[in-house]
Design an enzyme around this catalytic site. Structure first.
Site, PDB file in Angstrom:
ATOM      1  N   ASP A  82     -31.696 -14.346  -2.015  1.00 28.61           N
ATOM      2  CA  ASP A  82     -30.675 -14.856  -2.932  1.00 28.61           C
ATOM      3  C   ASP A  82     -29.474 -13.913  -2.902  1.00 28.61           C
ATOM      4  O   ASP A  82     -29.588 -12.735  -2.600  1.00 28.61           O
ATOM      5  CB  ASP A  82     -31.209 -15.012  -4.355  1.00 28.61           C
ATOM      6  CG  ASP A  82     -32.139 -13.888  -4.772  1.00 28.61           C
ATOM      7  OD1 ASP A  82     -32.227 -12.879  -4.063  1.00 28.61           O
ATOM      8  OD2 ASP A  82     -32.783 -14.024  -5.826  1.00 28.61           O
ATOM      9  N   GLU A 152     -29.509 -16.828 -10.299  1.00 32.80           N
ATOM     10  CA  GLU A 152     -29.408 -16.403 -11.690  1.00 32.80           C
ATOM     11  C   GLU A 152     -29.178 -17.577 -12.649  1.00 32.80           C
ATOM     12  O   GLU A 152     -29.393 -17.440 -13.860  1.00 32.80           O
ATOM     13  CB  GLU A 152     -28.286 -15.379 -11.860  1.00 32.80           C
ATOM     14  CG  GLU A 152     -28.511 -14.070 -11.119  1.00 32.80           C
ATOM     15  CD  GLU A 152     -29.690 -13.257 -11.642  1.00 32.80           C
ATOM     16  OE1 GLU A 152     -30.284 -13.651 -12.670  1.00 32.80           O
ATOM     17  OE2 GLU A 152     -30.023 -12.246 -11.012  1.00 32.80           O
TER      18      GLU A 152
END
Length: 421
Positions: A82, A152
């Site tokens: 990520d 997130e």
């Protein structure tokens, strides 16, 4: 040739990559980008993969990048990292600390920091991708390097899936990912079954009746109402969830009023829940709704509360066979004592949305990022919980051996499928 022998051959060039990889990491750290804004990061990733000979697909689901490297007949393994950072002002004092600012989704300027280690994830996956590209005689099959936005927010994996990911890549035999955590650098932590909790954020708008602060009898005070809801919610896990079941319910934000002598007409609560099972999740959400409505009724609210669920994360439930396979590979490769079961983590991830959508098994593990001597000292005096953790403005994984061990973990795990027999 065993998979470990393949991994060792692939990693034989790792030392030569050290300066390149550390420079990449520092660059990513100095230039963090918020969720769905990872334009610079994804551009660098795409450029690096293209230079290594990968078939590159950019802007998948917005800012996602996928590289595919075919190397003859054999299995297909997907490695994922990520890329997004957080609206946090860095306080590490590092000479490569972030001073970046950005505009968030609400239009506000905010400091930005890689406070969760995603810069480590990107750097280690690029390192693994380069090693596989440079040592093609040591493995066979297809490697997919997937760089995901917006973890997130919990929707980055879904945006890539919805952006046509399945049509861009061969179906993998396994999906693999890792996260840097507060454990000694150099350690790796596989765990079978549920590893990261599912999570939901909940926003509750409670309604009252506004008035002058000197005339509370004319109001229905939402500050009092919100306080009663918060107090009542504290009993849900303690008194409604069966002992032994895991559950977290945290009220993270209360917003009400603008001035000391004004009683507002509404209040907003924001909550976060963490669970390892769908029944417990459903139980918590039902309790939240029941309490908010009941306390509103008890206060004489003019209307029922509004309840919004957002930023939901799936359970990360590691496949038993895939986890056993990488654990054996880790134990065969890494020094004794460095492969440790980190146990269940209360953090959450959306990685599993990718393999779930593709219908393939997956496993996700932790890698240590804390200086081993610092961790040992904290462990000796019982202060491990005080070490800067993910999302802290002080969170700063040590450069080495975090990068080298994280890169090795990706190579060893993928080689468990791609290593030449």
């Amino acid at each position: 040739m065993t998979s470990t022998a393949s991994a060792r051959r692939i990693l034989s060039g790792q030392d030569a990559l050290r300066d390149w990889q550390e420079a990449l990491y520092k660059d990513f750290h100095v230039h963090p980008e918020l969720s769905h804004q990872e334009e610079r990061t994804s551009g660098i990733v795409a450029e690096q993969l293209t230079g290594l000979g990968y078939e590159v697909h950019s802007k998948v689901g917005g800012t996602g990048v996928v590289g595919v490297l075919a190397n003859g007949d054999g299995p297909t393994a997907l490695l994922r990292a990520d890329m997004d950072a957080l609206p946090v002002k860095e306080a590490t004092g590092l000479d490569y600390a972030s001073t970046a600012v950005a505009i968030d989704d609400a239009g506000n300027q905010t400091p930005v920091m890689h406070a969760c280690g995603h810069d480590v994830h990107v750097s280690t996956l690029l390192g693994a991708a380069r090693l596989f590209a440079e040592q093609r005689d040591a493995w066979a099959g297809t490697l997919i390097a997937l760089f995901q936005p917006a973890e997130e927010l919990g929707d980055g994996a879904k945006t890539m899936v919805d952006g046509g990911l399945a049509g861009l890549i061969p179906t993998p035999d396994v999906a693999l990912a890792q996260h840097v955590l507060v454990h000694p650098a150099g350690t790796v932590g596989p765990h079978p079954g549920p590893f990261l909790s599912m999570a939901d954020s909940v926003r509750i708008t409670l309604y009252g009746r506004g008035s002058h602060g000197s005339m509370p009898h004319l109001s229905i005070d939402p500050a009092v109402l919100a306080s009663m809801v918060v107090v009542r919610l504290q009993g849900v896990v303690a008194r409604e969830v069966q002992p032994g079941e895991f559950a977290v319910l945290t009220v993270g934000r209360i917003a009400v009023g603008a001035k000391s002598n004004i009683i507002d007409d509404h209040a907003v609560l924001e909550l976060n829940i963490r669970t390892y099972s769908q029944p417990i999740r459903d139980q918590l959400l039902a309790a939240i709704e029941r309490i908010a409505k009941a306390e509103s009724a008890a206060s004489g609210s003019p209307k029922e509360p509004e309840i919004e669920i957002y930023n939901s994360y799936p359970l990360t439930d590691n496949d038993a066979d895939a986890t056993a396979r990488i654990t054996a590979a880790f134990e065969d490769f890494f020094p004794a004592g460095t492969v440790q079961d980190f146990g269940r983590q209360t953090a959450s991830e959306d990685f599993s949305d990718v393999p779930t959508a593709l219908g393939v098994p997956y496993t996700y593990w932790g890698v240590g990022g804390t200086d081993a001597a610092v961790y040992a000292a904290a462990e000796a005096d019982g202060t491990v919980s005080s070490l800067p953790a993910n999302h802290s403005p002080m969170f700063a994984p040590v450069l080495q051996p975090t990068l080298s061990s994280g890169t090795a973990a990706l190579v060893v795990a993928a080689s468990a499928w791609l290593g030449r027999a």
